[in-house]
Design an enzyme around this catalytic site. Structure first.
Site, PDB file in Angstrom:
ATOM      1  N   TYR A   1      -3.304   0.113  10.244  1.00 21.48           N
ATOM      2  CA  TYR A   1      -3.228  -0.326   8.841  1.00 21.48           C
ATOM      3  C   TYR A   1      -1.867   0.035   8.243  1.00 21.48           C
ATOM      4  CZ  TYR A   1      -4.496  -0.883   3.898  1.00 21.48           C
ATOM      5  OH  TYR A   1      -4.522  -1.266   2.577  1.00 21.48           O
TER       6      TYR A   1
ATOM      7  N   SER B   1       0.859  -1.196   0.000  1.00 22.19           N
ATOM      8  CA  SER B   1       0.000   0.000   0.000  1.00 22.19           C
ATOM      9  C   SER B   1       0.889   1.237   0.000  1.00 22.19           C
ATOM     10  CB  SER B   1      -0.859  -0.036   1.274  1.00 22.19           C
ATOM     11  OG  SER B   1      -1.328   1.249   1.625  1.00 22.19           O
TER      12      SER B   1
HETATM   13  N1  NAD Z   1      -8.664  -0.758  -2.105  1.00 20.83           N
HETATM   14  C1  NAD Z   1      -7.645   0.075  -1.881  1.00 20.83           C
HETATM   15  O1  NAD Z   1      -7.777   1.308  -1.987  1.00 20.83           O
HETATM   16  C2  NAD Z   1      -6.282  -0.488  -1.559  1.00 20.83           C
HETATM   17  C3  NAD Z   1      -5.187   0.398  -1.557  1.00 20.83           C
HETATM   18  C4  NAD Z   1      -3.922  -0.101  -1.239  1.00 20.83           C
HETATM   19  C5  NAD Z   1      -3.763  -1.450  -0.948  1.00 20.83           C
HETATM   20  N2  NAD Z   1      -4.844  -2.267  -0.954  1.00 20.83           N
HETATM   21  C6  NAD Z   1      -4.613  -3.655  -0.618  1.00 20.83           C
HETATM   22  O2  NAD Z   1      -5.130  -4.480  -1.641  1.00 20.83           O
HETATM   23  C7  NAD Z   1      -5.429  -5.775  -1.084  1.00 20.83           C
HETATM   24  C8  NAD Z   1      -6.806  -6.214  -1.550  1.00 20.83           C
HETATM   25  O3  NAD Z   1      -7.750  -5.313  -0.996  1.00 20.83           O
HETATM   26  P1  NAD Z   1      -9.119  -4.962  -1.722  1.00 20.83           P
HETATM   27  O4  NAD Z   1      -9.160  -3.487  -1.837  1.00 20.83           O
HETATM   28  O5  NAD Z   1      -9.318  -5.807  -2.900  1.00 20.83           O
HETATM   29  O6  NAD Z   1     -10.138  -5.349  -0.528  1.00 20.83           O
HETATM   30  P2  NAD Z   1     -11.421  -6.304  -0.438  1.00 20.83           P
HETATM   31  O7  NAD Z   1     -12.015  -6.021   0.895  1.00 20.83           O
HETATM   32  O8  NAD Z   1     -12.271  -6.142  -1.652  1.00 20.83           O
HETATM   33  O9  NAD Z   1     -10.787  -7.763  -0.451  1.00 20.83           O
HETATM   34  C9  NAD Z   1     -10.095  -8.275   0.648  1.00 20.83           C
HETATM   35  C10 NAD Z   1     -10.459  -9.733   0.795  1.00 20.83           C
HETATM   36  O10 NAD Z   1      -9.693 -10.258   1.890  1.00 20.83           O
HETATM   37  C11 NAD Z   1     -10.531 -11.141   2.602  1.00 20.83           C
HETATM   38  N3  NAD Z   1     -10.056 -11.305   3.976  1.00 20.83           N
HETATM   39  C12 NAD Z   1     -10.044 -10.377   4.959  1.00 20.83           C
HETATM   40  N4  NAD Z   1      -9.593 -10.925   6.096  1.00 20.83           N
HETATM   41  C13 NAD Z   1      -9.316 -12.224   5.826  1.00 20.83           C
HETATM   42  C14 NAD Z   1      -8.828 -13.306   6.604  1.00 20.83           C
HETATM   43  N5  NAD Z   1      -8.549 -13.167   7.913  1.00 20.83           N
HETATM   44  N6  NAD Z   1      -8.649 -14.496   6.003  1.00 20.83           N
HETATM   45  C15 NAD Z   1      -8.941 -14.669   4.685  1.00 20.83           C
HETATM   46  N7  NAD Z   1      -9.428 -13.683   3.911  1.00 20.83           N
HETATM   47  C16 NAD Z   1      -9.613 -12.474   4.474  1.00 20.83           C
HETATM   48  C17 NAD Z   1     -11.905 -10.501   2.565  1.00 20.83           C
HETATM   49  O11 NAD Z   1     -12.942 -11.429   2.858  1.00 20.83           O
HETATM   50  C18 NAD Z   1     -11.945  -9.960   1.140  1.00 20.83           C
HETATM   51  O12 NAD Z   1     -12.506 -10.901   0.254  1.00 20.83           O
HETATM   52  C19 NAD Z   1      -5.279  -5.619   0.421  1.00 20.83           C
HETATM   53  O13 NAD Z   1      -4.025  -6.140   0.807  1.00 20.83           O
HETATM   54  C20 NAD Z   1      -5.323  -4.126   0.627  1.00 20.83           C
HETATM   55  O14 NAD Z   1      -4.649  -3.730   1.803  1.00 20.83           O
HETATM   56  C21 NAD Z   1      -6.087  -1.831  -1.267  1.00 20.83           C
END
Ligand code: NAD
Length: 253
Positions: free
Chosen positions: A158, A144
């Site tokens: 976070y 991130s």
């Molecule tokens: N969306 C953003 O703006 C953003 C920005 C920077 C980084 N990220 C990173 O991208 C990655 C994906 O995030 P996203 O935005 O697609 O989010 P999202 O919430 O759509 O997907 C995350 C998934 O992780 C699963 N999850 C959460 N806790 C869990 C656990 N204990 N065991 C198994 N599964 C679990 C959730 O059920 C969900 O399906 C993450 O690492 C997030 O930190 C996202």
């Protein structure tokens, strides 16, 4: 969807694969010819993902539970006989509960570090064993902008968890370079997924974010998948320990 098929023969496991960036990556990997396994704790979301990915291996697993993680990798190895690509990507961002450190509840800290960093460690612990047994592979850790910069004011748990993710990715690149395992970090910017629903639905919060993104828009999960394909493919054969940013210019300014 048919693509250039850059991942034919690759076997890929994606944690947090039932939603957002993980799901978009799985769909893209499949279009590029890979076999995919989705590991997620959300069973309903896994069922929905099955509609787009009927032949995916679905693993209803909590990444903080070591026994469940170990069994999931055992099951994938039994079904596929090997693993080539690991995408440790599951995370939580506790919007409304995460806070600046003087107001941050221990429970929120523990939960966030538990999923985002300890979950990453457990996924890599068992996932890398599978890659070693398969003669090499690629690990793509979702980091991130908060891994590198203090731009997530009020998201201290976070940010700390994601800083750890990047440090772990870099040292793993060093640990496993001689084993033909490449480890890289992908840094999505502000990306419209369920993770940040709370921000996206708040016009004031989202407008102030968009104001500081040079490209003038929030990213989509699909925006992130091109670099995922590159890192999963043999095109990235000399790339390890790298940070691949997909943020519309957010951290360039
Ligand atoms: N969306 C953003 O703006 C953003 C920005 C920077 C980084 N990220 C990173 O991208 C990655 C994906 O995030 P996203 O935005 O697609 O989010 P999202 O919430 O759509 O997907 C995350 C998934 O992780 C699963 N999850 C959460 N806790 C869990 C656990 N204990 N065991 C198994 N599964 C679990 C959730 O059920 C969900 O399906 C993450 O690492 C997030 O930190 C996202």
């Amino acid at each position: 969807m048919s693509g250039p098929q850059r991942l034919v023969g690759k076997r890929a496991l994606i944690t947090g694969g039932a939603s957002g960036i993980g799901l978009a990556t799985a769909i893209r990997f499949k279009a590029e010819g890979a076999r995919v396994a989705l590991l997620d704790r959300d069973e309903d979301a896994l069922d929905r993902a099955k509609q787009a990915l009927s032949d995916a291996v679905l693993l209803p697993v909590d990444v903080t539970d070591e026994t469940q993680v170990e069994e999931a990798f055992d099951s994938v190895m039994e079904q596929w006989g090997g693993l080539d690509v690991l995408v440790p990507n599951a995370a939580v961002q506790l919007i409304g509960r995460d806070a600046a450190v003087h107001e941050l509840d221990r429970e929120v800290w523990d939960l966030t570090i538990g999923v985002n960093l300890t979950g990453m460690y457990l996924t890599c612990k068992y996932g890398v064993r599978c890659l070693l047994a398969s003669g090499g592979g690629s690990v793509i850790c979702t980091a991130s902008p908060t891994s590198q910069f203090g731009i997530g004011a009020g998201f201290d748990a976070y940010s700390a968890s994601k800083g750890g993710v990047l440090a772990l990715a870099r040292v793993m690149a060093n640990d496993y370079a001689a084993d033909d395992i490449r480890v890289n970090a992908v840094v999505p910017g502000v990306t419209a997924t369920p993770l940040i629903e709370g921000l996206i639905e708040d016009p004031e919060a989202i407008n102030s974010l968009v104001d500081v993104i040079p490209m003038g828009r929030v990213g989509t999960a699909e925006d992130v998948t091109g670099v995922m394909v590159y890192l999963a493919s043999d095109d990235s054969s000399y790339a390890t320990g790298g940070v691949f940013t997909v943020d519309g210019g957010l951290t360039a300014v």
